[in-house]
Design an enzyme around this catalytic site. Structure first.
Site, PDB file in Angstrom:
ATOM      1  CE  LYS A  27      14.446  12.575  45.665  1.00 25.30           C
ATOM      2  NZ  LYS A  27      16.036  11.844  45.522  1.00 25.30           N
ATOM      3  CG  ASP A 332      14.467   6.085  46.703  1.00 24.76           C
ATOM      4  OD1 ASP A 332      15.660   5.949  47.375  1.00 24.76           O
ATOM      5  OD2 ASP A 332      14.653   6.750  46.017  1.00 24.76           O
TER       6      ASP A 332
END
Ligand code: S3P
Length: 449
Positions: A27, A332
């Site tokens: 991402k 994350d």
């Protein structure tokens, strides 16, 4: 995405997970490839782009700022090719309407930086989750560089209107928090400034912006600074050269099937071509400390990033103490690590998680709640999360995902191995970062309905 319609999903314990899969493109690199392509005159091509909702919002925003972006045919090995014809550094066009970044903090913060160096005025907006997230941290250095905030919601939040600088000013900047987004916003604004823009990080964060800027021909130097930090210096006003970008598989997405393979007894899974950039592999370090069987096969270079096939086998895990200094390299991965820790024997302490409070949800609270409703003993002490692992959690919980893709995926992975099924209120946001998650997990044998 349409947040008006919720799609609940339930994960149940079943047979061992088996197979070989490749998770979608990274991402972070996908957002950056689109933005840098948009700032480059000529044709940039991108393969392996993550076609998730977050990245698609960035593509739309770059189009609205004047770049031509199309998704064309199939490459040699069958993959889609994205072609970007950019406008050049400082060359964005005035957008006709507000730019909508959906759920994506990375998209909006990087784009704020890029717009700050163009003489245009743009309004930035996003969904209810993004509207709650702090933007002041990015606006402060961008204002020092000459951009002006014409309008913003309380505390500098979205929706906000930014007027880019006609003559951007290079700065020396020491971010008050460890954030690759903040660093990247300043570097992207610095592209349009004359002279050197410098960012001094106390803790090194993911370096994809630096690597890609170099790949597009900018002069950028990164040197160690202090014990864990970096000093990054960018020479402004480069003529960026169109580039080919191959996006490797996202380690933050790979974390979910890796976790599932570790906790579902008897599993053996291979994750193909996962990026192993050391600034992203804190989770792998931690899992090894917990006793996980993880092998990196066929280590190689793919598009300027290290990648490897990761072989994961289920096995007994023990609780560990994870230092705060590791947080930037696994920021994350805490929700899924907390799930894994609940299957270990003994306590796991995750230190220094203050930044989790300002992610897609308050991830510290959401992670603790997710575990608690599934019978796990968990505590928040200051900025630390402590998870008591007892081998196999009870499960049976209804998890509220708070518009947060990673809470949704972590909870589902938990349900694949807990005593009782785990249900989430909404699986829709998974598509922001990991389209195809449910099908990929089912292909390994996961029971998700
Ligand atoms: C990202 C940086 C991290 C991370 C996010 C992606 C990036 O955010 O949480 O998912 O691509 O730069 P912060 O920079 O706010 O830590």
């Amino acid at each position: 995405m349409d947040s008006a319609v919720s799609t609940p999903l339930t994960a149940r314990r079943g047979s061992p997970l088996q197979g070989r899969v490749r998770v979608p493109g990274d991402k972070s690199i996908s957002h950056r490839a689109l933005i840098l392509g948009a700032l480059t005159v000529g044709e940039t091509t991108v393969t392996g782009l993550l076609e998730g909702d977050d990245v698609m919002h960035t593509a739309e925003a770059m189009r609205a700022l004047g770049a031509k972006i199309e998704r064309t045919g199939e490459g040699a090995s069958g993959e889609k090719i994205w072609r970007i014809h950019g406008v050049g550094v400082g060359g964005f066009a005035q957008p006709a309407a507000a730019l909508d970044f959906g759920n994506s903090g990375t998209g909006v913060r990087l784009a704020l930086g890029a717009v700050a160096g163009s003489p245009v005025t743009a309004t930035f907006d996003g969904d209810a989750s993004l509207r709650k997230r702090p933007m002041r941290r990015v606006l402060d250095p961008l204002e020092r560089m000459g951009a002006r905030v014409l309008d913003a919601a309380e505390g500098g939040r979205l929706p906000l209107t930014l007027q880019g600088a006609r003559d951007p000013i290079p700065i020396v900047y020491e971010p008050p928090v460890s954030s690759a987004q903040l660093k990247s916003a300043v570097l992207l604004a610095g592209l349009a400034a004359p002279g050197e823009t410098t960012v001094i990080e106390a803790e090194a964060t993911r370096d994809h912006t630096e690597k890609l800027l170099k790949h597009f021909g900018a002069k950028i130097v990164s040197k160690p600074s202090g014990e864990h930090g970096r000093r990054i210096t960018l020479q402004g006003q480069p003529e960026l050269e169109p580039a080919r970008v191959a996006v490797p598989a996202d380690p933050s997405s790979a974390a979910f099937p890796i976790a599932a393979a570790l906790i579902v007894p008897g599993s053996e899974v291979i994750l193909e071509a996962v990026m192993t950039n050391p600034l992203r592999t804190g989770l792998l370090t931690t899992l090894r400390e917990m006793g996980a069987t993880l092998e990196e096969l066929e280590k190689r270079d793919d598009g300027g990033e290290e990648v490897a096939d990761l072989q994961v086998r289920a096995g007994a895990l023990k609780g560990v103490d994870v230092p705060a200094s590791r947080a930037p390299s696994m920021i994350d991965e805490y929700p899924i690590l907390a799930v894994i820790a609940s299957f270990a024997e003994g306590a796991t302490r995750l230190r220094g998680l203050q930044e989790l409070r300002v992610k897609e949800s308050d991830r510290l609270a959401a992670t603790a709640d997710m575990l608690r409703v599934n019978g796990v003993e968990v505590a928040i002490e200051g900025d630390d999360l402590i998870v008591q692992g007892k081998g196999r959690p009870l499960g049976g919980g209804d998890v509220t995902t708070h518009m947060d893709h990673r809470i949704a995926m972590a909870a589902l992975v938990m349900g694949l191995a807990s005593e009782n099924p785990v249900r989430i209120d909404d699986s829709g946001f998974i598509a922001t970062s990991f389209p195809g998650f449910v099908d990929l997990m089912r292909s390994l044998g996961a029971d998700l309905t």
